[in-house]
Structure formats: C-alpha cells, structure tokens
Design a protein around this motif. Sequence first.
Motif, PDB file in Angstrom:
ATOM      1  N   TYR A   1     -60.149 -12.662 -62.220  1.00  0.00           N
ATOM      2  CA  TYR A   1     -59.887 -12.007 -60.937  1.00  0.00           C
ATOM      3  C   TYR A   1     -60.732 -12.620 -59.824  1.00  0.00           C
ATOM      4  CZ  TYR A   1     -56.941  -8.294 -62.864  1.00  0.00           C
ATOM      5  OH  TYR A   1     -55.911  -7.592 -63.445  1.00  0.00           O
ATOM      6  N   ARG A   2     -61.985 -12.942 -60.132  1.00  0.00           N
ATOM      7  CA  ARG A   2     -62.844 -13.576 -59.116  1.00  0.00           C
ATOM      8  C   ARG A   2     -62.255 -14.922 -58.703  1.00  0.00           C
ATOM      9  NH1 ARG A   2     -67.122 -10.798 -57.891  1.00  0.00           N
ATOM     10  NH2 ARG A   2     -68.255  -9.518 -59.420  1.00  0.00           N
ATOM     11  N   GLU A   3     -61.820 -15.682 -59.655  1.00  0.00           N
ATOM     12  CA  GLU A   3     -61.235 -16.995 -59.351  1.00  0.00           C
ATOM     13  C   GLU A   3     -59.952 -16.829 -58.539  1.00  0.00           C
ATOM     14  OE1 GLU A   3     -60.766 -18.751 -63.187  1.00  0.00           O
ATOM     15  OE2 GLU A   3     -62.919 -19.154 -63.445  1.00  0.00           O
ATOM     16  N   GLN A   4     -59.176 -15.814 -58.870  1.00  0.00           N
ATOM     17  CA  GLN A   4     -57.948 -15.539 -58.123  1.00  0.00           C
ATOM     18  C   GLN A   4     -58.266 -15.206 -56.667  1.00  0.00           C
ATOM     19  OE1 GLN A   4     -55.502 -12.504 -59.943  1.00  0.00           O
ATOM     20  NE2 GLN A   4     -54.251 -12.208 -58.105  1.00  0.00           N
ATOM     21  N   ALA A   5     -59.290 -14.376 -56.446  1.00  0.00           N
ATOM     22  CA  ALA A   5     -59.659 -13.984 -55.086  1.00  0.00           C
ATOM     23  C   ALA A   5     -60.186 -15.166 -54.285  1.00  0.00           C
ATOM     24  CB  ALA A   5     -60.692 -12.861 -55.132  1.00  0.00           C
ATOM     25  N   VAL A   6     -61.055 -15.950 -54.909  1.00  0.00           N
ATOM     26  CA  VAL A   6     -61.629 -17.125 -54.234  1.00  0.00           C
ATOM     27  C   VAL A   6     -60.529 -18.099 -53.845  1.00  0.00           C
ATOM     28  CG1 VAL A   6     -63.072 -19.166 -54.559  1.00  0.00           C
ATOM     29  CG2 VAL A   6     -63.913 -16.920 -55.288  1.00  0.00           C
ATOM     30  N   LYS A   7     -59.605 -18.337 -54.752  1.00  0.00           N
ATOM     31  CA  LYS A   7     -58.501 -19.259 -54.487  1.00  0.00           C
ATOM     32  C   LYS A   7     -57.629 -18.739 -53.349  1.00  0.00           C
ATOM     33  CE  LYS A   7     -54.742 -21.695 -56.939  1.00  0.00           C
ATOM     34  NZ  LYS A   7     -53.561 -21.220 -56.188  1.00  0.00           N
ATOM     35  N   ALA A   8     -57.333 -17.434 -53.360  1.00  0.00           N
ATOM     36  CA  ALA A   8     -56.486 -16.855 -52.313  1.00  0.00           C
ATOM     37  C   ALA A   8     -57.155 -16.974 -50.945  1.00  0.00           C
ATOM     38  CB  ALA A   8     -56.183 -15.398 -52.632  1.00  0.00           C
ATOM     39  N   ASP A   9     -58.468 -16.746 -50.881  1.00  0.00           N
ATOM     40  CA  ASP A   9     -59.176 -16.888 -49.613  1.00  0.00           C
ATOM     41  C   ASP A   9     -59.221 -18.345 -49.162  1.00  0.00           C
ATOM     42  OD1 ASP A   9     -59.803 -14.227 -48.992  1.00  0.00           O
ATOM     43  OD2 ASP A   9     -61.537 -14.232 -50.337  1.00  0.00           O
ATOM     44  N   ARG A  10     -59.406 -19.245 -50.096  1.00  0.00           N
ATOM     45  CA  ARG A  10     -59.477 -20.665 -49.757  1.00  0.00           C
ATOM     46  C   ARG A  10     -58.134 -21.164 -49.210  1.00  0.00           C
ATOM     47  NH1 ARG A  10     -61.055 -22.349 -54.373  1.00  0.00           N
ATOM     48  NH2 ARG A  10     -59.031 -23.047 -55.174  1.00  0.00           N
ATOM     49  N   GLU A  11     -57.038 -20.663 -49.753  1.00  0.00           N
ATOM     50  CA  GLU A  11     -55.717 -21.114 -49.354  1.00  0.00           C
ATOM     51  C   GLU A  11     -55.109 -20.271 -48.228  1.00  0.00           C
ATOM     52  OE1 GLU A  11     -53.486 -21.037 -52.971  1.00  0.00           O
ATOM     53  OE2 GLU A  11     -54.490 -22.818 -53.811  1.00  0.00           O
ATOM     54  N   ASP A  12     -55.849 -19.286 -47.757  1.00  0.00           N
ATOM     55  CA  ASP A  12     -55.352 -18.374 -46.727  1.00  0.00           C
ATOM     56  C   ASP A  12     -55.156 -19.114 -45.402  1.00  0.00           C
ATOM     57  OD1 ASP A  12     -54.798 -16.303 -44.996  1.00  0.00           O
ATOM     58  OD2 ASP A  12     -56.839 -15.494 -45.002  1.00  0.00           O
ATOM     59  N   ALA A  13     -53.917 -19.165 -44.934  1.00  0.00           N
ATOM     60  CA  ALA A  13     -53.611 -19.864 -43.678  1.00  0.00           C
ATOM     61  C   ALA A  13     -54.230 -19.171 -42.465  1.00  0.00           C
ATOM     62  CB  ALA A  13     -52.098 -19.956 -43.507  1.00  0.00           C
ATOM     63  N   LEU A  14     -54.627 -17.911 -42.614  1.00  0.00           N
ATOM     64  CA  LEU A  14     -55.203 -17.150 -41.501  1.00  0.00           C
ATOM     65  C   LEU A  14     -56.719 -17.010 -41.599  1.00  0.00           C
ATOM     66  CD1 LEU A  14     -52.570 -14.244 -41.310  1.00  0.00           C
ATOM     67  CD2 LEU A  14     -52.628 -16.340 -39.947  1.00  0.00           C
ATOM     68  N   ARG A  15     -57.354 -17.733 -42.509  1.00  0.00           N
ATOM     69  CA  ARG A  15     -58.774 -17.494 -42.783  1.00  0.00           C
ATOM     70  C   ARG A  15     -59.664 -17.712 -41.552  1.00  0.00           C
ATOM     71  NH1 ARG A  15     -57.282 -22.205 -45.100  1.00  0.00           N
ATOM     72  NH2 ARG A  15     -58.454 -24.103 -44.583  1.00  0.00           N
ATOM     73  N   GLU A  16     -59.287 -18.611 -40.662  1.00  0.00           N
ATOM     74  CA  GLU A  16     -60.129 -18.893 -39.499  1.00  0.00           C
ATOM     75  C   GLU A  16     -60.134 -17.748 -38.498  1.00  0.00           C
ATOM     76  OE1 GLU A  16     -62.157 -21.389 -39.387  1.00  0.00           O
ATOM     77  OE2 GLU A  16     -61.386 -22.099 -41.318  1.00  0.00           O
ATOM     78  N   PHE A  17     -59.148 -16.889 -38.551  1.00  0.00           N
ATOM     79  CA  PHE A  17     -59.056 -15.813 -37.564  1.00  0.00           C
ATOM     80  C   PHE A  17     -60.166 -14.772 -37.734  1.00  0.00           C
ATOM     81  CE2 PHE A  17     -54.907 -17.676 -37.067  1.00  0.00           C
ATOM     82  CZ  PHE A  17     -54.671 -17.559 -35.705  1.00  0.00           C
ATOM     83  N   ARG A  18     -60.740 -14.688 -38.897  1.00  0.00           N
ATOM     84  CA  ARG A  18     -61.860 -13.752 -39.094  1.00  0.00           C
ATOM     85  C   ARG A  18     -63.001 -14.069 -38.124  1.00  0.00           C
ATOM     86  NH1 ARG A  18     -64.138 -10.201 -42.925  1.00  0.00           N
ATOM     87  NH2 ARG A  18     -66.401 -10.378 -43.112  1.00  0.00           N
ATOM     88  N   SER A  19     -63.185 -15.342 -37.813  1.00  0.00           N
ATOM     89  CA  SER A  19     -64.281 -15.745 -36.919  1.00  0.00           C
ATOM     90  C   SER A  19     -64.033 -15.313 -35.476  1.00  0.00           C
ATOM     91  CB  SER A  19     -64.478 -17.255 -36.982  1.00  0.00           C
ATOM     92  OG  SER A  19     -63.349 -17.941 -36.442  1.00  0.00           O
ATOM     93  N   TYR A  20     -62.841 -14.830 -35.174  1.00  0.00           N
ATOM     94  CA  TYR A  20     -62.536 -14.346 -33.830  1.00  0.00           C
ATOM     95  C   TYR A  20     -63.073 -12.929 -33.609  1.00  0.00           C
ATOM     96  CZ  TYR A  20     -58.975 -18.101 -33.361  1.00  0.00           C
ATOM     97  OH  TYR A  20     -58.303 -19.296 -33.276  1.00  0.00           O
ATOM     98  N   PHE A  21     -63.605 -12.312 -34.676  1.00  0.00           N
ATOM     99  CA  PHE A  21     -64.019 -10.908 -34.610  1.00  0.00           C
ATOM    100  C   PHE A  21     -65.516 -10.749 -34.849  1.00  0.00           C
ATOM    101  CE2 PHE A  21     -59.542 -10.873 -35.382  1.00  0.00           C
ATOM    102  CZ  PHE A  21     -59.070  -9.771 -34.681  1.00  0.00           C
TER     103      PHE A  21
END
Length: 426
Positions: free
Chosen positions: A7-27
């Motif tokens: 599950y940890r590997e699944q979560a890490v992979k999903a975050d790494r491949e998230d096309a919207l991951r940079e938007f978190r830095s807008y907040f």
Amino acid sequence: MKNLQEYREQAVKADREDALREFRSYFKTQESLIYFDGNSLGMLPLASEEAARQLISRAWGERLIRGWNEGWWDMPLRVSGKLAQLTGCTRDEIIACDSTSVNLYKLVSAAVKMQKGRKKIVSDNLNFPSDLYIIQGVMESINDGHILEMVRSANGIDIDYGRLYDSIDDNTAVTVLSYVSFRSAFMYDMKKVTDYVHKKGALIIWDISHATGAVKIDLNSAGADMAVGCTYKYLNGGPGSPAFMYVNRKLQDKVVSPIWAWLGEKDPFEFSLDYRPSEGVRRYMTGSPNILSLCTLEPSLDIILEAGIDNLRKKSLKLTRFMLELYHAYLEPLGFGLGSPEKDDERGSHISLKHKEGYRICKALIDDSRGKYVIIPDFRPPDNIRMGLAPLYNRFEEVLEVILEIENIVKNRIYELYDTDTGSVT
C-alpha cells in the motif's frame, strides 16, 4: 489483501505520477497537518493571501472610493464568468452574490409563484438542512397551502430514483435537491432527474455546493432550470465567501426575485424611486458585493481552471477509490461502516466513515499533542467521520496515513481519552 508495504508503494507511485502534484505548492500547507476538510472550508491559496493584502493596503487603503471605478464594480461579473466555466453554463446565466440560503430563498419563492395552482415542493432527507429550512420559510411566508414532500433514503446513503419519481407528480411546483449530498457524498444523475421533473411539468433547483470544483457539472446540458452553490468549499474562496446562483437564460424574464434591491436595479446610480429590474442575471443581486471575499475567490478559480475540472475529477475518483480500498482492508474489520456510495458515478469527492465512536475518534485525530500529524476531518451526526478529499492539494500518502491512524486510535482505544462534549462547530 495487499500488505502495508504494498500500500505504501502504491501511494508513493500514485503521488509521483499525479499530473496535479505541483498544484499543492499553490496553497498554504503545513507539513505536520493532513487536511481532509476541504469539503467544508478549502485551504488558502497563496495568491489569494497576496491579493487580499494588495486590496487592503492599496486598493482600499490608498484608492478608497475610487476602487469602485477601478475594478470593484465589475468584479462580480468577472468572477461569475469564471464560475460559468466550472458549472457548464454561459456567463450571462450565473452571478456571484449573497449567501447560498439567500439565493435559494429567491429561487424557491420565484419558482413557486411561477407554478400557479401547483402546491407541492419535493426534496429529500439527504439535502442540506438549511435548504429545507428555506423551503419551509418560503411556504410560511407565501401561506398558500403548499406542502413539502420529503423523499426518505432507505439506508442514509442514497436515494432510490423510483421513490423520488413517485413523489413528483402533476401537483409538483418545484423539486429542490443537492447534486452531491453533504453527508454521504451521494451524487444524482442530474440530467436524468431533470428530464423526469420536466416531464411532469415541474421546475428543478440544484444545490451544487458540495460538487463545484471537484465534480464536473454541466447545467446547460442537463437542462437545469436553476441552481445555487457556495464558494468556500472546493473553490477555496475563504470563510463566508460569496455564493452564486444560476438561472437558465430561457427563464430569466419569468424568474422574479422576491428581493428587489439596489444592485439589481436597471440603473442604480439614477436613484429612481421605482424599481426596474436589470437585464439578465444582474437583476438577482441585492446589496453591495463583498469585494474582500471576491478578491480571495478569484485567484482560486484561476488555479482550478488551470488545473482543469476533468483532471480534478479524475484525481478525486482515484483518491476516493484508494480510501475505499483501505477502508475495506483496515477499518471494516474493526466495525466501521461505509456511509458513502461505492460506485464512481454516484459519489462526489468525500467519503463518510461510520463508527459509533466517530466523534471521539475525530477528537483524537485533531489533537495536536499526539501522533505524527494533526489530522482534520469533520463529524456529522450521528456517527459520520467525513473525509473531504480535495484533488488540488491532497495526496495519496496522506490517505494511507489517515486510515492507519484511525486504525491505531480504534485498536488501542485511544478515543476513550476524550469526552463526548461537542463544540459549537463540528
């Protein structure tokens, strides 16, 4: 079942491949905080913080009254144009103004008066209570024999379409429904319901507060008559930011607001003593627009439009699916129930987890004196822990951390350290 490492590997992979991951830095985020309450109050966009600072120090502080001719007067219409892109309508059908309750009062009142001879208003018991209060208040003020027929959920999660349709008949004036339920996240098929309501000659008003910004909405394609919504949830407008209302262009000459006010007048600065409604949706405005809140809302709308609502919905579904998978693996064996639909097309962007000790579990999650993270969900009686998953800034690793911490709190009975006294706001 997968093990924890998988599950940890699944979560890490999903975050790494998230096309919207940079938007978190807008907040404005905090590393020690996991915030799963964006369905009640969205996080602060950094651009909104700066916009508010500039408005207070320069536009208000230096320009003073001149600000009205330097962008303030047209701000509601400019912001409404951006809301139109997120709700599937044209900019001349939607206006940012007032509160959701005030806007709903305008629309229910107008709808009932349009439907002379029809005495029934239909809603359901998954609707937000304030919407039901507004309906009751309209009935009391009109005092013309109207009744409210409430369709009841059999399981507290969803509404059976057959039961709903049985309630809508030739005596129905208007049906008022939440597109996404505040408690369970149940999501109607907007077009299917709207078509049926119209078949019976009734009007429909949708409350899209718990959907806008996380769910794709197309009011025009659905043929919706009217709608209301707020901007402080997934739209991140800030506490008390203005609501909005939509009126289909075909109905605007017939939908007459019961509140005739200065901003809805054809020419406010002529100061006519006799009210003449403005053209289009501007006629539904009342008092002076909340410029401070519109100022904090607009940068967030720009962020959402940049991210794209299709991308946001795609990530929202991935987040909720992952939480459901973890619920079945870790929480269902501990006696938790699921308070949200499992089908993607029936679910908004939050998950309700049901447990008899739900309130004390929430208290343990929020307690900043224990645990690696402060975790903020919210609680809705009688036993719902609501997890609002905001695709702009929430991560898959956060979902895993939250589920594991809930498991820890229940397995080790940590919730017993907390009392059941409720605060003014839960």
